[in-house]
Design an enzyme around this catalytic site. Structure first.
Site, mmCIF file in Angstrom:
data_model
loop_
_atom_site.group_PDB
_atom_site.id
_atom_site.type_symbol
_atom_site.label_atom_id
_atom_site.label_comp_id
_atom_site.label_asym_id
_atom_site.label_seq_id
_atom_site.Cartn_x
_atom_site.Cartn_y
_atom_site.Cartn_z
ATOM 1 N N ASP A 56 36.167 45.743 33.409
ATOM 2 C CA ASP A 56 37.350 45.303 32.675
ATOM 3 C C ASP A 56 37.362 46.001 31.320
ATOM 4 O OD1 ASP A 56 39.499 44.067 31.529
ATOM 5 O OD2 ASP A 56 38.796 42.016 31.850
ATOM 6 N N LYS A 80 32.223 44.052 31.391
ATOM 7 C CA LYS A 80 33.135 44.362 30.284
ATOM 8 C C LYS A 80 32.783 45.732 29.716
ATOM 9 C CE LYS A 80 35.424 40.367 29.932
ATOM 10 N NZ LYS A 80 36.898 40.260 29.970
ATOM 11 N N ASP A 84 46.147 43.477 34.372
ATOM 12 C CA ASP A 84 45.880 42.106 33.892
ATOM 13 C C ASP A 84 46.863 41.756 32.770
ATOM 14 O OD1 ASP A 84 44.884 39.655 33.200
ATOM 15 O OD2 ASP A 84 42.956 40.357 32.453
ATOM 16 N N GLU A 132 39.991 46.923 35.501
ATOM 17 C CA GLU A 132 41.028 46.048 34.981
ATOM 18 C C GLU A 132 41.600 46.615 33.701
ATOM 19 O OE1 GLU A 132 40.870 41.688 34.113
ATOM 20 O OE2 GLU A 132 39.320 41.738 35.642
ATOM 21 N N LYS A 168 46.728 34.999 36.503
ATOM 22 C CA LYS A 168 46.072 33.927 35.744
ATOM 23 C C LYS A 168 47.136 32.882 35.446
ATOM 24 C CE LYS A 168 42.576 36.804 33.468
ATOM 25 N NZ LYS A 168 42.347 37.666 32.291
HETATM 26 MG MG LIG Z 1 40.947 41.149 32.155
#
Ligand SMILES: [Mg+2]
Length: 329
Positions: free
Chosen positions: A155, A127, A208, A183, A232
């Site tokens: 991400d 992250k 995303d 991402e 997702k």
């Molecule tokens: Mg993401």
């Protein structure tokens, strides 16, 4: 979802208000006030009509729809005694997930990364974006600690402005960090900004939050706004819609990642079936269940650190949930 012949179809919807806008109350309300009316009393063999009715029962509410959609697939597979991943293509039985390294000091993140590699993971999802000035230092600390072999994907969770993203990403690559992909570098709605980054960054860009529905995926494909798409189930509303995104990606020569929210094993298990069915899903970010402190769910995929093995039981293979209670609604 119970049938009058005694089968149970299982679904799950975590309330991820910050991303999908779906809260616990909204998920329950969507199912009990809208979706239930559209489905109860109908035959599982009217599958296409059922998924269409589900999608049309209420707008948005992708998490509630995802839960019910996976329960429908579960029942359909049980009826014909076939595991859902085989029904959808059956490309493989095993997939390898990455593991998330949360934002902390560079030293702590390097330590977490080394621990993950010791546990057998070969891909880290790091992250970034909370403090852009520190991002390169954090990644350098991690790369120095783990060496060149592990894959590192990052991400940014919409954190950067387009020009800032291009500058940071190219700086990362030029300093030898070998980032596999980034991402969602920019705001979800800023498809022009996303296209700008995709065109100029050395690091491949994965959409995303910019892609919830198949319609969103079509826009990304048409604009060439990203190199990859993150599917997702909670964003797109379930397996039915996810299959459309996978097909779009396949046609346009893009690859997909499959990801999850903070989800337990029922819904991540459905994502595992999809990932095992479709070769266009080349990257797996399904570390939700290994982050859970308890697992009351019997059956389904086996999660053994990075290795996830799909179940060959009919449907989605969930056998039961210990301690499950029913709401009086
Ligand atoms: Mg993401």
């Amino acid at each position: 979802m119970h049938t009058d012949t005694g089968e149970i179809g299982y679904g799950e919807a975590p309330p991820t208000g910050a991303i999908t806008g779906d809260t616990t109350g909204a998920i329950i309300g969507a199912i009990t006030d809208h979706i239930r009316k559209a489905l109860v009393g109908r035959d599982i063999d009217d599958f296409e009509d059922l998924t269409t009715a589900l999608d049309g029962a209420v707008v948005k509410n992708s998490s509630a729809k995802a839960a019910v959609d996976m329960a429908l697939w579960d029942l359909y597979g049980q009826k014909y005694q076939i595991p859902v991943y085989k029904l959808l293509g059956g490309a493989r039985k095993k997939i390898i997930t990455d593991i998330t390294i949360s934002v902390n000091s560079p030293e702590e993140m390097a330590r977490d990364a080394v621990n993950a590699i010791k546990r057998g993971y070969d891909t880290l999802k790091v992250k970034v974006g909370v403090d852009p000035t520190l991002d390169v230092a954090r990644l350098k600390a991690i790369r120095d600690a783990v060496g060149s072999a592990p894959r590192i994907r990052i991400d940014a969770n919409q954190a950067w402005a387009p020009k800032e993203a291009v500058r940071l990403l190219n700086e990362m690559q030029e300093s030898g960090l070998a980032i596999e992909l980034v991402e969602q570098p920019v705001k979800a709605h800023d498809l022009e900004g996303l296209t700008y980054v995709t065109e100029r960054s050395y690091v491949p860009v994965l959409a995303d939050e910019s892609v919830f529905s198949a319609e969103d995926a079509l826009k990304i494909v048409e604009m060439r706004a990203a190199d990859l798409i993150n599917i997702k189930l909670m964003k797109c509303g379930g397996l039915t819609s996810a299959l459309k995104i996978a097909a779009l990606a396949e046609i346009s020569g893009m690859e997909c990642m499959i990801g999850c929210m903070l989800e337990a094993k029922v819904s991540v298990n459905a994502a595992v079936h999809l990932a095992c069915a479709k070769k266009v899903i080349t990257r797996v970010d399904l570390d939700g269940p290994v982050l859970c402190s308890e697992d009351p769910i019997d059956g389904g995929a086996v999660f053994n650190e990075k290795e996830i093995t799909v179940s060959d039981a009919p449907g989605l293979g969930i056998k039961g949930i210990r301690g499950l209670t029913y709401l009086d609604v």
